[in-house]
Write a protein that holds these residues in place. Structure first.
Motif, PDB file in Angstrom:
ATOM      1  N   LEU A 218       0.833  -1.206   0.000  1.00 51.45           N
ATOM      2  CA  LEU A 218       0.000   0.000   0.000  1.00 51.45           C
ATOM      3  C   LEU A 218       0.861   1.248   0.000  1.00 51.45           C
ATOM      4  CD1 LEU A 218      -2.630  -0.797   2.794  1.00 51.45           C
ATOM      5  CD2 LEU A 218      -3.013  -0.867   0.337  1.00 51.45           C
ATOM      6  N   LYS A 219       0.347   2.268  -0.667  1.00 48.37           N
ATOM      7  CA  LYS A 219       0.921   3.610  -0.565  1.00 48.37           C
ATOM      8  C   LYS A 219      -0.229   4.515  -0.177  1.00 48.37           C
ATOM      9  CE  LYS A 219       4.187   5.140  -3.271  1.00 48.37           C
ATOM     10  NZ  LYS A 219       4.967   5.665  -4.418  1.00 48.37           N
TER      11      LYS A 219
ATOM     12  N   MET B  76       2.104  13.657   4.426  1.00 45.53           N
ATOM     13  CA  MET B  76       3.094  12.579   4.358  1.00 45.53           C
ATOM     14  C   MET B  76       2.717  11.617   3.241  1.00 45.53           C
ATOM     15  SD  MET B  76       3.808  11.379   8.278  1.00 45.53           S
ATOM     16  CE  MET B  76       2.178  10.680   8.471  1.00 45.53           C
ATOM     17  N   GLU B  77       3.717  11.142   2.533  1.00 40.70           N
ATOM     18  CA  GLU B  77       3.563  10.028   1.607  1.00 40.70           C
ATOM     19  C   GLU B  77       4.191   8.832   2.307  1.00 40.70           C
ATOM     20  OE1 GLU B  77       5.175   8.584  -2.778  1.00 40.70           O
ATOM     21  OE2 GLU B  77       5.520  10.644  -2.132  1.00 40.70           O
ATOM     22  N   VAL B  78       3.423   7.755   2.451  1.00 36.86           N
ATOM     23  CA  VAL B  78       3.902   6.596   3.203  1.00 36.86           C
ATOM     24  C   VAL B  78       3.732   5.327   2.391  1.00 36.86           C
ATOM     25  CG1 VAL B  78       3.421   7.678   5.441  1.00 36.86           C
ATOM     26  CG2 VAL B  78       1.686   6.233   4.378  1.00 36.86           C
TER      27      VAL B  78
ATOM     28  N   THR C 262      -6.551  10.085   5.795  1.00 37.07           N
ATOM     29  CA  THR C 262      -5.740   9.152   5.013  1.00 37.07           C
ATOM     30  C   THR C 262      -6.408   8.855   3.685  1.00 37.07           C
ATOM     31  OG1 THR C 262      -4.935   8.126   7.051  1.00 37.07           O
ATOM     32  CG2 THR C 262      -4.685   6.862   5.021  1.00 37.07           C
ATOM     33  N   GLN C 263      -5.627   8.921   2.622  1.00 43.46           N
ATOM     34  CA  GLN C 263      -6.089   8.535   1.295  1.00 43.46           C
ATOM     35  C   GLN C 263      -5.154   7.450   0.774  1.00 43.46           C
ATOM     36  OE1 GLN C 263      -5.280  12.155   1.532  1.00 43.46           O
ATOM     37  NE2 GLN C 263      -7.280  12.458   2.415  1.00 43.46           N
ATOM     38  N   ILE C 264      -5.725   6.355   0.274  1.00 40.93           N
ATOM     39  CA  ILE C 264      -4.940   5.281  -0.334  1.00 40.93           C
ATOM     40  C   ILE C 264      -4.624   5.678  -1.773  1.00 40.93           C
ATOM     41  CG2 ILE C 264      -4.916   2.843  -1.026  1.00 40.93           C
ATOM     42  CD1 ILE C 264      -4.947   3.228   2.007  1.00 40.93           C
TER      43      ILE C 264
END
Length: 145
Positions: free
Chosen positions: A65-66, A105-107, A130-132
């Motif tokens: 996942l990102k 943040m990009e995770v 949070t957005q996937i």
């Protein structure tokens, strides 16, 4: 330092593939290999070129996942967050921004459970959204003048 059209073409070559030789770049831009090397060194010295990195495929490393997470920090929690976020292995990029939220943040995450654990950590610092990420539309688009 001025970025002339030759430096711009050299930068474009490096942004496409930083591992290519000065000789290969020289052939593309129409100057000698030593001239390319000197211009690259000057751009490094001027801070225009800040480094060279390998781009790693997160999926190949086990991250399924990102996500993009925005945070609106609680009073007194922004500074502790900014100190701690640098230690979090999931964070690929983190920006302090203007607007209602303080942080973007990009995770990358192994799975949904990993996302849940990260969100549990994040919510101690503020309200989060949070957005996937479904797909990558633009990736490392060259910066040109």
């Amino acid at each position: 330092m001025m970025i002339d059209s030759l430096n711009n073409r050299i930068l474009q070559c490096l942004q496409e593939d930083a591992r290519q030789s000065n000789t290969a770049i020289a052939k593309k831009v129409g100057v000698s290999s030593p001239a390319v090397g000197e211009r690259i060194r000057k751009m490094e010295d001027a801070g225009i070129l800040q480094g060279y990195k390998a781009i790693v495929n997160p999926e190949a490393m086990g991250y399924q996942l990102k996500a993009i997470i925005t945070i609106r920090a609680f009073m007194g929690k922004l500074k502790p967050f900014l100190e701690n976020v640098k230690k979090w292995e999931e964070v690929v990029n983190c920006y302090r921004i203007t607007g209602n939220e303080n942080i973007v943040m990009e995770v990358v995450l192994r799975n949904q459970k990993h996302l849940e654990e990260l969100i549990d950590r994040v919510i101690t610092y503020g309200e989060s959204k949070t957005q996937i990420v479904l797909s990558h539309v633009v990736s490392y688009n060259p910066i040109v003048k």
